[in-house]
Design a protein around this motif. Structure first.
Motif, mmCIF file in Angstrom:
data_model
loop_
_atom_site.group_PDB
_atom_site.id
_atom_site.type_symbol
_atom_site.label_atom_id
_atom_site.label_comp_id
_atom_site.label_asym_id
_atom_site.label_seq_id
_atom_site.Cartn_x
_atom_site.Cartn_y
_atom_site.Cartn_z
ATOM 1 N N SER A 140 0.817 -1.220 0.000
ATOM 2 C CA SER A 140 0.000 0.000 0.000
ATOM 3 C C SER A 140 0.850 1.270 0.000
ATOM 4 N N SER A 141 2.072 1.197 0.530
ATOM 5 C CA SER A 141 2.973 2.357 0.528
ATOM 6 C C SER A 141 4.270 2.061 -0.211
ATOM 7 N N LEU A 142 4.247 1.053 -1.040
ATOM 8 C CA LEU A 142 5.471 0.590 -1.686
ATOM 9 C C LEU A 142 6.041 1.618 -2.654
ATOM 10 N N THR A 143 7.358 1.761 -2.604
ATOM 11 C CA THR A 143 8.097 2.600 -3.542
ATOM 12 C C THR A 143 9.072 1.711 -4.297
ATOM 13 N N MET A 144 8.928 1.652 -5.617
ATOM 14 C CA MET A 144 9.766 0.757 -6.412
ATOM 15 C C MET A 144 11.244 1.076 -6.247
ATOM 16 N N GLU A 145 11.561 2.346 -6.109
ATOM 17 C CA GLU A 145 12.964 2.741 -5.989
ATOM 18 C C GLU A 145 13.588 2.204 -4.702
ATOM 19 N N ASN A 146 12.793 2.108 -3.621
ATOM 20 C CA ASN A 146 13.309 1.490 -2.392
ATOM 21 C C ASN A 146 13.489 -0.019 -2.571
ATOM 22 N N CYS A 147 12.628 -0.645 -3.366
ATOM 23 C CA CYS A 147 12.812 -2.070 -3.665
ATOM 24 C C CYS A 147 14.138 -2.292 -4.390
ATOM 25 N N VAL A 148 14.499 -1.357 -5.271
ATOM 26 C CA VAL A 148 15.792 -1.447 -5.947
ATOM 27 C C VAL A 148 16.923 -1.425 -4.918
ATOM 28 N N LEU A 149 16.819 -0.552 -3.922
ATOM 29 C CA LEU A 149 17.840 -0.516 -2.866
ATOM 30 C C LEU A 149 17.921 -1.849 -2.136
ATOM 31 N N ASP A 150 16.763 -2.482 -1.891
ATOM 32 C CA ASP A 150 16.758 -3.754 -1.170
ATOM 33 C C ASP A 150 17.422 -4.853 -1.987
ATOM 34 N N VAL A 151 17.157 -4.884 -3.290
ATOM 35 C CA VAL A 151 17.817 -5.873 -4.143
ATOM 36 C C VAL A 151 19.324 -5.618 -4.152
ATOM 37 N N ALA A 170 13.344 -6.740 -11.394
ATOM 38 C CA ALA A 170 14.658 -7.255 -11.775
ATOM 39 C C ALA A 170 15.235 -6.477 -12.954
ATOM 40 N N ALA A 171 14.382 -6.172 -13.941
ATOM 41 C CA ALA A 171 14.838 -5.395 -15.098
ATOM 42 C C ALA A 171 15.248 -3.992 -14.681
ATOM 43 N N LEU A 172 14.422 -3.355 -13.849
ATOM 44 C CA LEU A 172 14.727 -2.015 -13.351
ATOM 45 C C LEU A 172 16.040 -2.025 -12.581
ATOM 46 N N TYR A 173 16.224 -3.023 -11.704
ATOM 47 C CA TYR A 173 17.451 -3.084 -10.920
ATOM 48 C C TYR A 173 18.678 -3.193 -11.812
ATOM 49 N N GLN A 174 18.694 -4.171 -12.718
ATOM 50 C CA GLN A 174 19.895 -4.393 -13.518
ATOM 51 C C GLN A 174 20.199 -3.194 -14.395
ATOM 52 N N SER A 175 19.174 -2.577 -14.942
ATOM 53 C CA SER A 175 19.352 -1.373 -15.761
ATOM 54 C C SER A 175 20.029 -0.268 -14.965
ATOM 55 N N GLN A 176 19.549 -0.046 -13.738
ATOM 56 C CA GLN A 176 20.102 1.028 -12.925
ATOM 57 C C GLN A 176 21.448 0.663 -12.315
ATOM 58 N N ALA A 177 21.692 -0.634 -12.117
ATOM 59 C CA ALA A 177 23.006 -1.054 -11.626
ATOM 60 C C ALA A 177 24.069 -0.871 -12.704
ATOM 61 N N GLU A 178 23.715 -1.137 -13.960
ATOM 62 C CA GLU A 178 24.676 -1.002 -15.049
ATOM 63 C C GLU A 178 24.869 0.451 -15.464
ATOM 64 N N SER A 179 23.779 1.202 -15.530
ATOM 65 C CA SER A 179 23.851 2.578 -16.025
ATOM 66 C C SER A 179 22.751 3.408 -15.378
ATOM 67 N N GLU A 182 3.952 7.607 -15.098
ATOM 68 C CA GLU A 182 4.969 8.167 -14.217
ATOM 69 C C GLU A 182 5.876 7.132 -13.541
ATOM 70 N N SER A 183 5.435 5.892 -13.419
ATOM 71 C CA SER A 183 6.274 4.895 -12.770
ATOM 72 C C SER A 183 7.580 4.717 -13.529
ATOM 73 N N ASN A 184 8.667 4.573 -12.775
ATOM 74 C CA ASN A 184 9.977 4.296 -13.377
ATOM 75 C C ASN A 184 10.152 2.831 -13.754
ATOM 76 N N CYS A 185 9.216 1.983 -13.338
ATOM 77 C CA CYS A 185 9.381 0.542 -13.532
ATOM 78 C C CYS A 185 8.709 0.087 -14.826
ATOM 79 N N ALA A 211 10.122 -3.428 -20.133
ATOM 80 C CA ALA A 211 10.676 -3.526 -21.485
ATOM 81 C C ALA A 211 11.758 -2.475 -21.710
ATOM 82 N N LEU A 212 11.513 -1.266 -21.242
ATOM 83 C CA LEU A 212 12.517 -0.207 -21.366
ATOM 84 C C LEU A 212 13.814 -0.626 -20.695
ATOM 85 N N HIS A 213 13.712 -1.140 -19.497
ATOM 86 C CA HIS A 213 14.925 -1.483 -18.750
ATOM 87 C C HIS A 213 15.582 -2.757 -19.274
ATOM 88 N N MET A 214 14.800 -3.683 -19.800
ATOM 89 C CA MET A 214 15.416 -4.856 -20.443
ATOM 90 C C MET A 214 16.247 -4.432 -21.643
#
Length: 378
Positions: A81-92, A119-128, A297-300, A303-306
């Motif tokens: 209910s209060s989830l932020t995808m960007e914080n999930c990226v930090l957790d991964v 997973a796609a969002l994480y790897q994309s942001q980890a690489e670039s 508006e979501s960053n997740c 397909a873009l991140h893949m």
């Protein structure tokens, strides 16, 4: 052997997890299943934004085949209910960093179900890294985060992201957000007036109305955030309810995005799942809506991140999956811009392979063989 892992968590600057025990612990949790015959130098990390993957069905089979497997629970376990995808990226990122510090030479990231977009969002942001804030303008800044890249990426019965899925599923017949019983009969696939097979012109109108509803909610969310900002108080967020979130016509008409699936949903009949409290996206906060559910508006965007990843990619999908349809798998597979990728169907595979031990064995064998081909099974 199974081990509980307490992984240091980067705290948020706001209270978005209700449990004080969880917030004060400063940890996220994971379950490690270790290969017993020979110590493994490779680890497979299974992720999802909110599901508890500490008991994931693939953990033991991978360990039995010589690959240590870790099922992660993010800070939002069981409550998005209060989830932020960007914080999930930090957790991964915290989990991958923790595994590397434990001595694993190779870490393979597996996104299952809603973990696909993450997973796609994480790897994309980890690489670039490119994302400097959430859509609401809040931290974290992923360009300044410590995000170790994974060595390979697997998508398993996965979809490209929660914003796309909700938009595909949201009920466009709901015309009053405060009253789910006020409905547009011309768009109501449950009224009995419109029956499958649905004609293409109806599907086109239905899809356009779904996008329009998602955008109306996003516009309302922006208005509420502006009101909170104008009030200049400590309150920065509000909760709200979204009615009708499981009305994808593909649940009713299996000729759309054809596969071996049965009509209906994983939660039961489509009309019931559409309104029941325990199904997708019924509860959200304003800021969370922008991060995980807003189609614009979501960053997740999976397909873009893949399209931005450079590591080997394996995409597997179940041909009888009632949740993640074949087009989701091909969408993410086609988005990968390099040639080191593979698309594998799991014939008659259900979403979580429930009651299908032979399918679980097939998935585990396929994953391990693919990792060995890439010198990632050590």
């Amino acid at each position: 052997m199974t081990e509980l892992l307490g992984i240091p968590m980067q705290a948020s600057d706001r209270i978005d997890v209700y449990s004080g025990v969880s917030r004060m612990a400063g940890k996220i949790w994971a379950a490690l299943h270790s290969a017993e015959a020979t110590p493994s130098k490779s680890a497979a990390l299974l992720v999802h934004p909110t599901s508890n993957f500490m008991g994931h069905y693939l953990l033991a089979p991978l360990a039995e085949r010589g690959i240590d497997a870790v099922g992660l629970a993010t800070r939002y376990i069981g409550n998005d209910s209060s989830l932020t995808m960007e914080n999930c990226v930090l957790d991964v990122g915290a989990a991958i960093r923790f595994l590397r510090e434990r001595g694993y030479e190779k870490v393979v990231l597996i996104g299952n179900s809603g973990g696909g977009g993450l997973a796609a969002l994480y790897q994309s942001q980890a690489e670039s890294p490119t994302i400097t804030c959430t859509p609401a303008g809040d931290p974290p800044d992923l360009t300044r985060a410590d995000l170790p890249p994974a060595d390979a990426l697997l998508q398993l019965m996965a979809h490209p992201g929660r914003a796309q899925v909700l938009t595909d599923w949201i009920d466009p017949a709901v015309v009053d957000e405060a009253d789910p019983w006020t409905r547009d009969e011309e768009l109501d696939i449950f009224s009995g007036r419109i029956r499958p097979p649905f004609p293409p012109e109806f599907i086109e109108r239905y899809r356009a109305a779904q996008f329009a509803r998602n955008r109306r909610i996003t516009a309302w969310v922006r208005e509420q955030l502006d009101r909170l900002a104008a009030a200049d108080g400590e309150l920065q967020d509000l909760p709200f309810v979204v009615h009708g979130t499981t009305a994808d016509p593909r649940f009713v008409d299996t000729a759309i995005d054809p596969s071996d699936r049965e009509p209906g949903t994983m939660w039961g009949p489509t009309e019931v799942a559409n309104m029941m409290p325990a199904s997708l996206a019924h509860y959200s906060s304003l800021r969370s809506w922008l991060s995980q559910w807003s189609v614009d508006e979501s960053n997740c965007d999976g397909a873009l991140h893949m399209s931005r990843i450079s590591v080997p990619a394996l995409v597997m999908y179940g041909t009888a999956d009632q949740v993640c349809f074949p087009s989701y798998a091909t969408q993410m597979f086609d988005a990968v811009s390099h040639d080191d990728k593979r698309l594998v169907p799991v014939t008659d595979g259900l979403h979580y392979l429930s009651g299908q031990p032979e399918k679980i064995a097939f998935v585990a064998d396929t994953v391990v063989d693919w990792l060995r081909e890439h010198d990632l099974a050590r």
